[in-house]
Motif scaffolding. Sequence first.
Motif, PDB file in Angstrom:
ATOM      1  N   LEU A  62      43.054   5.966  -0.846  1.00  0.00           N
ATOM      2  CA  LEU A  62      43.559   4.977   0.097  1.00  0.00           C
ATOM      3  C   LEU A  62      42.520   4.630   1.155  1.00  0.00           C
ATOM      4  O   LEU A  62      42.465   3.501   1.616  1.00  0.00           O
ATOM      5  N   SER A  63      41.680   5.585   1.551  1.00  0.00           N
ATOM      6  CA  SER A  63      40.760   5.335   2.649  1.00  0.00           C
ATOM      7  C   SER A  63      39.365   4.912   2.189  1.00  0.00           C
ATOM      8  O   SER A  63      38.607   4.370   2.972  1.00  0.00           O
ATOM      9  N   ALA A  64      39.011   5.155   0.955  1.00  0.00           N
ATOM     10  CA  ALA A  64      37.673   4.800   0.481  1.00  0.00           C
ATOM     11  C   ALA A  64      37.652   3.361  -0.015  1.00  0.00           C
ATOM     12  O   ALA A  64      38.456   2.969  -0.846  1.00  0.00           O
ATOM     13  N   ALA A  65      36.691   2.602   0.497  1.00  0.00           N
ATOM     14  CA  ALA A  65      36.505   1.221   0.049  1.00  0.00           C
ATOM     15  C   ALA A  65      35.464   1.152  -1.066  1.00  0.00           C
ATOM     16  O   ALA A  65      35.367   0.136  -1.753  1.00  0.00           O
ATOM     17  N   SER A  66      34.693   2.225  -1.225  1.00  0.00           N
ATOM     18  CA  SER A  66      33.722   2.291  -2.314  1.00  0.00           C
ATOM     19  C   SER A  66      33.369   3.752  -2.596  1.00  0.00           C
ATOM     20  O   SER A  66      33.611   4.630  -1.763  1.00  0.00           O
ATOM     21  N   PHE A  67      32.827   3.969  -3.774  1.00  0.00           N
ATOM     22  CA  PHE A  67      32.369   5.295  -4.186  1.00  0.00           C
ATOM     23  C   PHE A  67      30.969   5.135  -4.745  1.00  0.00           C
ATOM     24  O   PHE A  67      30.695   4.189  -5.473  1.00  0.00           O
ATOM     25  N   GLU A  68      30.099   6.073  -4.397  1.00  0.00           N
ATOM     26  CA  GLU A  68      28.769   6.081  -4.998  1.00  0.00           C
ATOM     27  C   GLU A  68      28.649   7.318  -5.861  1.00  0.00           C
ATOM     28  O   GLU A  68      28.968   8.428  -5.431  1.00  0.00           O
ATOM     29  N   LEU A  69      28.230   7.116  -7.099  1.00  0.00           N
ATOM     30  CA  LEU A  69      28.046   8.190  -8.064  1.00  0.00           C
ATOM     31  C   LEU A  69      26.554   8.396  -8.246  1.00  0.00           C
ATOM     32  O   LEU A  69      25.823   7.441  -8.497  1.00  0.00           O
ATOM     33  N   THR A  70      26.104   9.627  -8.088  1.00  0.00           N
ATOM     34  CA  THR A  70      24.696   9.966  -8.253  1.00  0.00           C
ATOM     35  C   THR A  70      24.599  10.999  -9.369  1.00  0.00           C
ATOM     36  O   THR A  70      25.189  12.072  -9.281  1.00  0.00           O
ATOM     37  N   PHE A  71      23.867  10.659 -10.415  1.00  0.00           N
ATOM     38  CA  PHE A  71      23.673  11.526 -11.571  1.00  0.00           C
ATOM     39  C   PHE A  71      22.311  12.199 -11.449  1.00  0.00           C
ATOM     40  O   PHE A  71      21.311  11.532 -11.175  1.00  0.00           O
ATOM     41  N   LEU A  72      22.301  13.511 -11.621  1.00  0.00           N
ATOM     42  CA  LEU A  72      21.061  14.271 -11.507  1.00  0.00           C
ATOM     43  C   LEU A  72      20.818  15.094 -12.767  1.00  0.00           C
ATOM     44  O   LEU A  72      21.764  15.524 -13.423  1.00  0.00           O
ATOM     45  N   LYS A  73      19.551  15.305 -13.060  1.00  0.00           N
ATOM     46  CA  LYS A  73      19.143  16.137 -14.192  1.00  0.00           C
ATOM     47  C   LYS A  73      18.409  17.341 -13.639  1.00  0.00           C
ATOM     48  O   LYS A  73      17.479  17.207 -12.838  1.00  0.00           O
TER      49      LYS A  73
ATOM     50  N   ARG B 140      32.067  15.162  -3.578  1.00  0.00           N
ATOM     51  CA  ARG B 140      32.475  16.052  -4.662  1.00  0.00           C
ATOM     52  C   ARG B 140      31.301  16.264  -5.601  1.00  0.00           C
ATOM     53  O   ARG B 140      30.509  15.361  -5.833  1.00  0.00           O
ATOM     54  N   LEU B 141      31.216  17.464  -6.164  1.00  0.00           N
ATOM     55  CA  LEU B 141      30.166  17.826  -7.104  1.00  0.00           C
ATOM     56  C   LEU B 141      30.812  18.213  -8.424  1.00  0.00           C
ATOM     57  O   LEU B 141      31.738  19.031  -8.453  1.00  0.00           O
ATOM     58  N   LEU B 142      30.327  17.629  -9.507  1.00  0.00           N
ATOM     59  CA  LEU B 142      30.813  17.960 -10.844  1.00  0.00           C
ATOM     60  C   LEU B 142      29.612  18.309 -11.714  1.00  0.00           C
ATOM     61  O   LEU B 142      28.583  17.654 -11.653  1.00  0.00           O
TER      62      LEU B 142
ATOM     63  N   ASP C 229      22.996  16.295 -15.754  1.00  0.00           N
ATOM     64  CA  ASP C 229      23.682  17.587 -15.713  1.00  0.00           C
ATOM     65  C   ASP C 229      24.719  17.669 -14.592  1.00  0.00           C
ATOM     66  O   ASP C 229      25.672  18.422 -14.684  1.00  0.00           O
ATOM     67  N   VAL C 230      24.479  16.929 -13.520  1.00  0.00           N
ATOM     68  CA  VAL C 230      25.291  17.036 -12.307  1.00  0.00           C
ATOM     69  C   VAL C 230      25.646  15.647 -11.812  1.00  0.00           C
ATOM     70  O   VAL C 230      24.823  14.731 -11.839  1.00  0.00           O
ATOM     71  N   LEU C 231      26.897  15.505 -11.349  1.00  0.00           N
ATOM     72  CA  LEU C 231      27.364  14.254 -10.772  1.00  0.00           C
ATOM     73  C   LEU C 231      27.853  14.526  -9.360  1.00  0.00           C
ATOM     74  O   LEU C 231      28.658  15.433  -9.136  1.00  0.00           O
ATOM     75  N   VAL C 232      27.353  13.754  -8.403  1.00  0.00           N
ATOM     76  CA  VAL C 232      27.825  13.814  -7.022  1.00  0.00           C
ATOM     77  C   VAL C 232      28.549  12.499  -6.750  1.00  0.00           C
ATOM     78  O   VAL C 232      28.015  11.423  -7.003  1.00  0.00           O
ATOM     79  N   ILE C 233      29.782  12.610  -6.238  1.00  0.00           N
ATOM     80  CA  ILE C 233      30.579  11.434  -5.901  1.00  0.00           C
ATOM     81  C   ILE C 233      30.833  11.453  -4.405  1.00  0.00           C
ATOM     82  O   ILE C 233      31.275  12.464  -3.860  1.00  0.00           O
ATOM     83  N   VAL C 234      30.546  10.336  -3.749  1.00  0.00           N
ATOM     84  CA  VAL C 234      30.785  10.215  -2.309  1.00  0.00           C
ATOM     85  C   VAL C 234      31.625   8.966  -2.081  1.00  0.00           C
ATOM     86  O   VAL C 234      31.319   7.892  -2.598  1.00  0.00           O
ATOM     87  N   GLY C 235      32.702   9.130  -1.300  1.00  0.00           N
ATOM     88  CA  GLY C 235      33.557   8.010  -0.933  1.00  0.00           C
ATOM     89  C   GLY C 235      33.163   7.469   0.432  1.00  0.00           C
ATOM     90  O   GLY C 235      32.837   8.233   1.346  1.00  0.00           O
TER      91      GLY C 235
ATOM     92  N   MET D  82      35.350   8.425 -15.370  1.00  0.00           N
ATOM     93  CA  MET D  82      34.968   9.771 -14.956  1.00  0.00           C
ATOM     94  C   MET D  82      35.183   9.958 -13.449  1.00  0.00           C
ATOM     95  O   MET D  82      35.671  10.992 -13.008  1.00  0.00           O
ATOM     96  N   ALA D  83      34.826   8.966 -12.664  1.00  0.00           N
ATOM     97  CA  ALA D  83      35.008   9.068 -11.214  1.00  0.00           C
ATOM     98  C   ALA D  83      36.485   9.169 -10.864  1.00  0.00           C
ATOM     99  O   ALA D  83      36.885   9.978 -10.025  1.00  0.00           O
TER     100      ALA D  83
END
Length: 141
Positions: free
Chosen positions: A32-43, A77-79, A89-95, A14-15
Motif C-alpha cells: 500500500l505504501s510503496a509506489a515503486s520497487f527496485e530489484l537488484t540481482f547480484l552474482k 528484502r534479501l532473497l 545468486d542474490v536478489l535485493v528488493i527495495v520499496g 518473483m517480486a
Amino acid sequence: MVESSKRDLGLGIMAALALATSSPVQAKAALLSAASFELTFLKATDGDTASLCRFITQNWFVMDKIAVERGLITEYRLLRSTGADPDWDVLVIVGYPNVDGYSGITNEFEAIRAAHTIVPVSGKTLRQLGAIVSSRRLVPE
C-alpha cells in the motif's frame, strides 16, 4: 512474447511472491505504501553466496534501516536463489514511496551512505564478494 518480456514478467512475479512471504500485515502495508520497487540481482564471486549475503546485511541493510526510519524507503528484502542460476545468486528488493525509486531519494540516501563505515566480510568488500548483474524498477498496477 520476446525473451526480455518473459524475463521481466518473471521478475515481477518473483517480486510479488517475495513481498507476499513477509507477514501478511507487513506485506499489505508495504504494497500500500510503496509506489515503486527496485530489484537488484547480484552474482557471488566464486559461488560464495553466504559471504555476499552477509555483506549486504551488514552494510546495505544497515543503511536501508535508517532510510526506512526517515521515510525514504518503505522496505527492503534479501532473497537467495536455491538453484544453480548462471545469471544471479542474490536478489535485493527495495520499496520506495515514490515512482522514481532510488533516483527520487539519491541526495538523502547518499548522506546516509557517507556516514556509514563499510564492514568487510572476511576482509572483503562488495567488489571482491560479488557484482550487480542487473536491476529493474517495477511499479504496482
